[in-house]
Scaffold this motif. Structure first.
Motif, PDB file in Angstrom:
ATOM      1  N   UNK B  34       0.932  -0.683   0.251  1.00 17.98           N
ATOM      2  CA  UNK B  34       0.015   0.033  -0.083  1.00 17.98           C
ATOM      3  C   UNK B  34       0.990   0.990   0.416  1.00 17.98           C
ATOM      4  N   UNK B  35       1.881   1.029   0.496  1.00 12.26           N
ATOM      5  CA  UNK B  35       2.795   2.554   0.652  1.00 12.26           C
ATOM      6  C   UNK B  35       3.659   2.790  -0.493  1.00 12.26           C
ATOM      7  N   UNK B  36       4.267   1.186  -0.989  1.00  9.44           N
ATOM      8  CA  UNK B  36       5.416   1.314  -1.925  1.00  9.44           C
ATOM      9  C   UNK B  36       4.545   1.120  -3.351  1.00  9.44           C
ATOM     10  N   UNK B  37       3.660   0.670  -3.440  1.00 14.85           N
ATOM     11  CA  UNK B  37       2.649  -0.116  -5.221  1.00 14.85           C
ATOM     12  C   UNK B  37       3.412  -1.397  -5.586  1.00 14.85           C
ATOM     13  N   UNK B  38       4.298  -1.837  -5.141  1.00 16.21           N
ATOM     14  CA  UNK B  38       5.191  -3.246  -5.780  1.00 16.21           C
ATOM     15  C   UNK B  38       5.714  -3.664  -4.060  1.00 16.21           C
ATOM     16  N   UNK B  39       6.013  -4.730  -4.473  1.00 14.64           N
ATOM     17  CA  UNK B  39       7.014  -5.662  -3.644  1.00 14.64           C
ATOM     18  C   UNK B  39       8.237  -5.572  -4.513  1.00 14.64           C
ATOM     19  N   UNK B  40       9.549  -5.756  -3.874  1.00 18.16           N
ATOM     20  CA  UNK B  40      10.165  -6.371  -4.198  1.00 18.16           C
ATOM     21  C   UNK B  40      11.624  -6.480  -3.053  1.00 18.16           C
ATOM     22  N   UNK B  41      12.944  -7.154  -3.516  1.00 17.11           N
ATOM     23  CA  UNK B  41      14.211  -7.572  -2.409  1.00 17.11           C
ATOM     24  C   UNK B  41      14.320  -6.786  -1.643  1.00 17.11           C
ATOM     25  N   UNK B  42      14.344  -5.446  -1.519  1.00 15.59           N
ATOM     26  CA  UNK B  42      14.382  -4.514  -0.433  1.00 15.59           C
ATOM     27  C   UNK B  42      13.499  -4.770   0.380  1.00 15.59           C
ATOM     28  N   UNK B  66      -0.412 -13.282  -5.573  1.00 13.64           N
ATOM     29  CA  UNK B  66      -0.031 -12.501  -7.514  1.00 13.64           C
ATOM     30  C   UNK B  66      -0.981 -11.192  -6.515  1.00 13.64           C
ATOM     31  N   UNK B  67      -1.559 -10.484  -5.969  1.00 16.81           N
ATOM     32  CA  UNK B  67      -2.527  -9.497  -6.014  1.00 16.81           C
ATOM     33  C   UNK B  67      -1.136  -8.495  -5.641  1.00 16.81           C
ATOM     34  N   UNK B  68      -0.112  -8.501  -5.417  1.00 14.00           N
ATOM     35  CA  UNK B  68       1.166  -7.984  -5.093  1.00 14.00           C
ATOM     36  C   UNK B  68       1.570  -7.843  -5.922  1.00 14.00           C
ATOM     37  N   UNK B  69       2.151  -6.943  -6.835  1.00 11.72           N
ATOM     38  CA  UNK B  69       3.264  -6.601  -8.475  1.00 11.72           C
ATOM     39  C   UNK B  69       4.466  -6.687  -7.411  1.00 11.72           C
ATOM     40  N   UNK B  70       5.117  -7.573  -8.482  1.00 12.71           N
ATOM     41  CA  UNK B  70       6.810  -7.574  -8.192  1.00 12.71           C
ATOM     42  C   UNK B  70       7.750  -6.342  -8.708  1.00 12.71           C
ATOM     43  N   UNK B  71       6.722  -5.707  -9.511  1.00  8.29           N
ATOM     44  CA  UNK B  71       8.029  -4.736 -10.522  1.00  8.29           C
ATOM     45  C   UNK B  71       7.269  -3.728 -10.701  1.00  8.29           C
ATOM     46  N   UNK B  72       7.002  -2.249 -10.675  1.00  8.97           N
ATOM     47  CA  UNK B  72       7.540  -0.895 -10.409  1.00  8.97           C
ATOM     48  C   UNK B  72       5.383  -1.162 -11.040  1.00  8.97           C
TER      49      UNK B  72
END
Ligand code: FES
Lengths: 444, 158
Positions: B34-42, B66-72
């Motif tokens: 919700x804060x970042x808009x996607x998820x990644x390793x960091x 799949x609800x969380x995008x893993x790319x911007x």
């Protein structure tokens, strides 16, 4: 910004009809507030249970009511509660399954948005019945607004003493956690839900052990659907005898049907079990007939995982037994209506894409089979079907059916098998002529 | 740090509720998304530090959902339901309409970074079809006029 589903309900009918109870107040915008809920008789069942009933009496009452799980399986709720061992020293958990994601189903969402305290009260009663002091509601991740509603209702319930320590001076403590998922259909399946709630990938578990013996954190756990739990306070308030007088002999009570697809009035309708499917589709008070004056082609009566019915079969009663007799299932009560302009291969391509996407990958027949099915059905749809494809689909379906840990595999193949059974000619036409018999071009 | 102090606090509050810390993984991912808009390793690494679950286990769980995008993705993530009930009421034509209006294909992001268009599975709005979710909000009973108005509104807010 829509935080409140604009979906049509039959709340007006429910307000005047003694027998209906789930939808009585869903059009009252103040119903989510605890004061309003209380003024409508809310939390009285919870008080009654805590002050006058033993857990065994609660379980007995719910058993006698005949209430069956409204999430899809239709297992008797009271019987399920009775499976929790009463000699276990571990904590017990109750989880409300609000991972509503069976295509066609949009009923639990309405209860969360419009009557959240009804769910909390039902959860509380269930928790007490199974000796649980920490209960969860697992809400699908996309329903962020429902989670907010439930959080707010939970805080109100604590503030009014309906939750927390020593509730109503009964000595009984109960806490609640509102948990959200990550958008995986499979997590509606109870063992996958447990894994997900433990912070794992949402993959199914082999049973036994059943969750009632070893569920969340390997402790005795009961998972019930939102609608089932929302029904419980009414069973307690008005008695098992009253509840079991509703519906049919074996399918007691009322049920919310989500009516979608090609009808004039899609919506959520609470009706007694045993209600006529034809009436639900055609009566002006409900579906009001097929959109655009087209003819009916078929109906899926219980969510996308249940077999199709053809127009000559819709004189059926909507209850667990009648639908099985008709070759389908009540499932989650999601009635999806298809008009004559629907290409059946196109419809199945949509469905199998979904199941392939949602297969957790644990069981080979489901993981590989849904992929093959999608490939074959898509190529038929694209006009590249080959002779023998229908038989190949049937063979793959047979190899999935009954060969997987959880019901997702069966769910994927049942609509396909029934679509081939009812419209085999259309599949064949698609392969021979390399095009649709009818073209599904639906404008929005 | 990617996560804001508010997000970190929210994750800590969630963590405190659960009997076992690993149960806080999904709630933490939700806060981060919700804060970042996607998820990644960091993001996984930061969550790991807050809730005390190994980064690998967080990534392992996150990649399942799949609800969380893993790319911007674009500022507005348009998620059109293309499942059966919505399809019967024109989800395909809705997607085509959006592709036309935004000048992109599904799966893509507009060059100004404003909109990403994707298709998703049933979102529980089947009786108010067709529908789309934009970021966290639902838009139901869609018509071309409504879609135009929504896009215009978002463009003006951007
Ligand atoms: S099919 Fe689109 S929301 Fe259910």
């Amino acid at each position: 910004m829509t935080f409140y589903s604009p979906v049509i309900t039959n709340a007006k009918e429910a307000a005047d009809n003694e027998k209906l109870h789930l939808f009585k107040y869903v059009e009252d915008p103040d119903q989510p507030k605890v004061e309003t809920y209380e003024s409508h008789g809310g939390y009285q069942a919870w008080r009654k249970v805590l002050s006058t009933m033993s857990p065994a009496e609660v379980i007995d009452e719910v058993k006698k009511s005949g209430l069956r799980g409204r999430g899809g399986a239709g297992f008797p709720t009271g019987v399920k509660w009775g499976f929790v061992p009463n000699d276990s020293t571990k904590p017990h958990y109750l989880i409300c399954n609000a991972d509503e994601s069976e295509p066609g189903t949009c009923k639990d969402r309405v209860l969360m948005e419009r009557d959240p305290h009804g769910i909390i009260e039902g959860m509380g009663i269930g928790a007490y019945a199974v000796g649980c002091h920490l209960m969860f509601i697992y809400i699908r991740g996309e329903f962020g607004h429902c989670a907010e509603m439930m959080e707010k209702a939970k805080e109100e319930a604590y503030a009014r003493g309906h939750l927390g320590k020593n509730i109503y001076d009964s000595g009984y403590d109960l806490d609640m956690i509102v948990h959200t998922g990550g958008g995986a259909y499979i997590c509606g399946e109870e063992t996958s839900l447990l894994n997900s709630l433990e912070g794992e990938r949402g993959m199914s578990r082999i049973r036994p052990p059943f969750p009632a013996i070893a569920g969340l954190y390997a402790c005795p756990t009961i998972v019930n659907n939102v609608e089932s739990l929302a029904t419980v306070p009414h069973v307690i308030n008005r008695g098992a005898e009253w509840y079991s007088s509703l519906g049919t002999e074996k399918s007691t009570g009322t049920k919310i049907f989500s009516l979608s697809g090609h009808v004039n009035r899609p919506g959520n309708y609470e009706v007694e079990l045993g209600f006529s499917l034809k009436k639900l589709i055609y009566d002006p008070a409900y579906g009001n007939g097929i959109r655009g004056d087209r003819k009916l082609k078929g109906v899926i009566p219980g969510g996308s995982s249940t077999p199709f019915l053809t127009p000559d079969m819709i004189d059926v009663k909507l209850d667990y037994e009648s639908l099985v007799e008709a070759g389908s299932m009540l499932g989650s009560g999601a009635v999806i209506v298809f008009n004559e302009d629907t290409c059946i291969v196109w419809a199945l391509k949509k469905l199998i894409h979904f199941y392939r996407h949602e297969s957790c990958g644990k069981c080979t027949p489901c993981r590989e089979g849904t992929g093959w099915l999608e490939k074959i059905i898509s190529r038929i749809e694209a006009g590249q079907g080959r002779p023998g494809d229908i038989e190949k689909i049937e063979e793959i379906c047979e190899n999935i059916m009954g060969h997987t840990v959880c019901p997702l595999g069966d769910a994927a193949v049942m609509p396909i098998q029934s679509a081939i059974k009812h419209w085999r000619d259309e599949w064949q036409y698609h392969i021979d002529q390399k095009k649709c018999l009818v073209k599904s071009e639906f404008a929005f | 740090m990617i996560l804001t102090p508010e997000s970190i606090q929210r994750i800590k509050d969630k963590l405190a509720q659960y009997p076992q810390r690993k149960s806080a993984v999904l709630p933490a991912l939700t806060v981060a998304y919700r804060q970042v808009g996607h998820l990644n390793d960091d993001v996984y690494r930061e969550i790991s530090q807050i809730i005390g679950v190994p980064t690998l286990e967080i990534a392992e769980a996150a990649t399942f959902y799949t609800m969380f995008p893993k790319q911007p993705v674009g500022k507005y993530l348009i998620q059109v339901c293309h499942n059966i009930s919505c399809s019967l009421l024109g989800a395909d034509s809705l997607v085509a309409y959006l592709e036309d209006k935004l000048g992109i294909k599904k799966g893509d992001t507009t060059p100004d970074g404003l909109f990403t268009l994707i298709c998703v599975e049933c979102l529980g709005s089947c009786a108010t079809a067709p529908m789309m979710q934009i970021n966290h909000d639902y838009y139901e009973n869609l018509t071309p006029e409504k879609v135009d108005a929504i896009l215009q509104q978002l463009r003006s807010e951007a």
